[in-house]
Design a protein around this motif. Structure first.
Motif, PDB file in Angstrom:
ATOM      1  N   GLN A 167       0.840  -1.187   0.000  1.00 57.86           N
ATOM      2  CA  GLN A 167       0.000   0.000   0.000  1.00 57.86           C
ATOM      3  C   GLN A 167       0.882   1.247   0.000  1.00 57.86           C
ATOM      4  O   GLN A 167       2.089   1.167   0.213  1.00 57.86           O
ATOM      5  CB  GLN A 167      -0.926  -0.007   1.227  1.00 57.86           C
ATOM      6  CG  GLN A 167      -1.849  -1.213   1.316  1.00 57.86           C
ATOM      7  CD  GLN A 167      -2.873  -1.260   0.209  1.00 57.86           C
ATOM      8  OE1 GLN A 167      -3.312  -0.210  -0.270  1.00 57.86           O
ATOM      9  NE2 GLN A 167      -3.279  -2.456  -0.203  1.00 57.86           N
TER      10      GLN A 167
ATOM     11  N   ASP B 231      -2.893  -0.572  -9.045  1.00 59.56           N
ATOM     12  CA  ASP B 231      -3.668  -1.012  -7.898  1.00 59.56           C
ATOM     13  C   ASP B 231      -2.764  -1.238  -6.691  1.00 59.56           C
ATOM     14  O   ASP B 231      -2.128  -0.280  -6.220  1.00 59.56           O
ATOM     15  CB  ASP B 231      -4.481  -2.270  -8.252  1.00 59.56           C
ATOM     16  CG  ASP B 231      -5.670  -2.466  -7.318  1.00 59.56           C
ATOM     17  OD1 ASP B 231      -5.517  -3.220  -6.343  1.00 59.56           O
ATOM     18  OD2 ASP B 231      -6.732  -1.861  -7.543  1.00 59.56           O
ATOM     19  N   THR B 232      -2.649  -2.464  -6.205  1.00 64.16           N
ATOM     20  CA  THR B 232      -1.834  -2.744  -5.016  1.00 64.16           C
ATOM     21  C   THR B 232      -0.406  -3.146  -5.366  1.00 64.16           C
ATOM     22  O   THR B 232       0.338  -3.596  -4.495  1.00 64.16           O
ATOM     23  CB  THR B 232      -2.466  -3.874  -4.192  1.00 64.16           C
ATOM     24  OG1 THR B 232      -2.619  -5.034  -5.035  1.00 64.16           O
ATOM     25  CG2 THR B 232      -3.816  -3.475  -3.642  1.00 64.16           C
TER      26      THR B 232
ATOM     27  N   GLU C  92      -3.767 -11.249  -6.538  1.00 67.01           N
ATOM     28  CA  GLU C  92      -4.602 -10.726  -5.472  1.00 67.01           C
ATOM     29  C   GLU C  92      -5.744 -11.687  -5.168  1.00 67.01           C
ATOM     30  O   GLU C  92      -6.058 -12.577  -5.962  1.00 67.01           O
ATOM     31  CB  GLU C  92      -5.185  -9.355  -5.837  1.00 67.01           C
ATOM     32  CG  GLU C  92      -4.383  -8.159  -5.348  1.00 67.01           C
ATOM     33  CD  GLU C  92      -4.280  -8.079  -3.830  1.00 67.01           C
ATOM     34  OE1 GLU C  92      -4.894  -8.914  -3.129  1.00 67.01           O
ATOM     35  OE2 GLU C  92      -3.583  -7.177  -3.347  1.00 67.01           O
TER      36      GLU C  92
END
Length: 291
Positions: free
Chosen positions: A57, A76-77, A116
């Protein structure tokens, strides 16, 4: 029960479509693994540069914080860092010291790796797989039957430069293999047996084996049942154990070689109606490499 897909392009004109084709294949395998998904794509690389795929993050400022000739793209992550090859040790040390919350999950000249928790279609969409280009890629949809549903448990696993592996099956001797490999410098980030298989191949390649001989040796050194699809900088490989109780089907044309746990993963590929479709034989190593 998990789903595996793989696509190796022989025809460079298809490279802009790699991501969209792989995304369709991955989504088709949702029924075999709806809890998490992942994929690795071998795209373009820069001379003298490496890519590090980092998961975590608060990624927006990482490249700037490292400084120097470090570039970053957040998806995204995940964050793909493009760094000078000579700075790899420095960047790894910086991340370990300043951002220990982040995890490096892939490294190499061309590989980008994403995974993910979530439905395969959602995972592919979050990372923009459909718009990615490259020469080859592999993917995995997971149904966690022996461990928790976590991102750490999702495939692919990468333990060497430009190497990754996806696995359908179970290894019974992965603990003993891990104890053998760790003193040889192979590090593991999870307890997943598939990561141990990836580490075993990395070790064999570091010892000078070819991908084909490393996979051949794994037939005697790995105990259990498995189907592996492996990606390297230059190629793509498939291996099933001698019993081969896990389903697998392949298709080959002048334009590509494709793998799916089931034929329905391949039906959307161009020219599939003219492809040579076959089931990979037990205990036979299949390798395709770029010219």
């Amino acid at each position: 029960m998990c789903g595996i897909v793989g696509l190796f392009l022989k025809d460079s004109s298809l490279e802009p479509q790699l991501g969209s084709l792989l995304a369709d294949m991955l989504e088709t395998m949702t029924g075999r693994g709806p809890d998490s998904a992942g994929f690795a794509v071998y795209g373009s690389g820069g001379a003298g540069r490496l890519k590090l795929t980092v998961r975590g993050q608060a990624l927006d400022s990482v490249a700037a914080d490292i400084g120097g000739d470090v570039r970053g793209e957040v998806r995204d992550t995940h964050l793909v860092l493009s760094i000078p090859a000579t700075e790899e040790a420095h960047v790894r040390e910086w991340l370990a010291s300043h951002r220990p919350d982040l995890r490096i999950i892939g490294a190499g000249e061309r590989i980008e790796l994403y995974k993910e928790v979530g439905l395969p279609a959602d995972v592919a969409r979050r990372f923009g797989l459909e718009k990615m280009s490259g020469t080859h890629g592999i993917g995995h949809t997971r149904m966690a039957t022996e461990s928790a549903v976590t991102t750490d448990g999702a495939h692919p696993f990468s333990t060497g430069a430009d190497q990754c592996l996806v696995h359908n099956g179970s290894l019974s001797n992965h603990r003993s293999l891990r104890r053998m490999l760790e003193p040889k410098g192979i590090a593991f980030a999870t307890d997943n047996d598939s990561e141990v298989a990836a580490g075993y191949l990395s070790w064999k390649l570091q010892e000078g084996a070819t991908l084909a001989t490393a996979l051949q040796d794994s037939l005697s050194d790995l105990d259990g049942f498995f189907t592996f699809v492996i990606g390297t900088e230059s190629g793509f490989a498939v291996l099933r154990d001698p019993i081969s109780c896990k389903p697998a089907v392949m298709a080959e044309t002048d334009q590509y070689v494709a793998f799916g746990s089931e034929y329905r993963a391949l039906v959307g590929l161009p020219g599939i109606e003219k492809a040579r479709v076959f089931e990979p034989e037990p205990a036979r190593v299949y390798v395709w490499e770029r010219n």
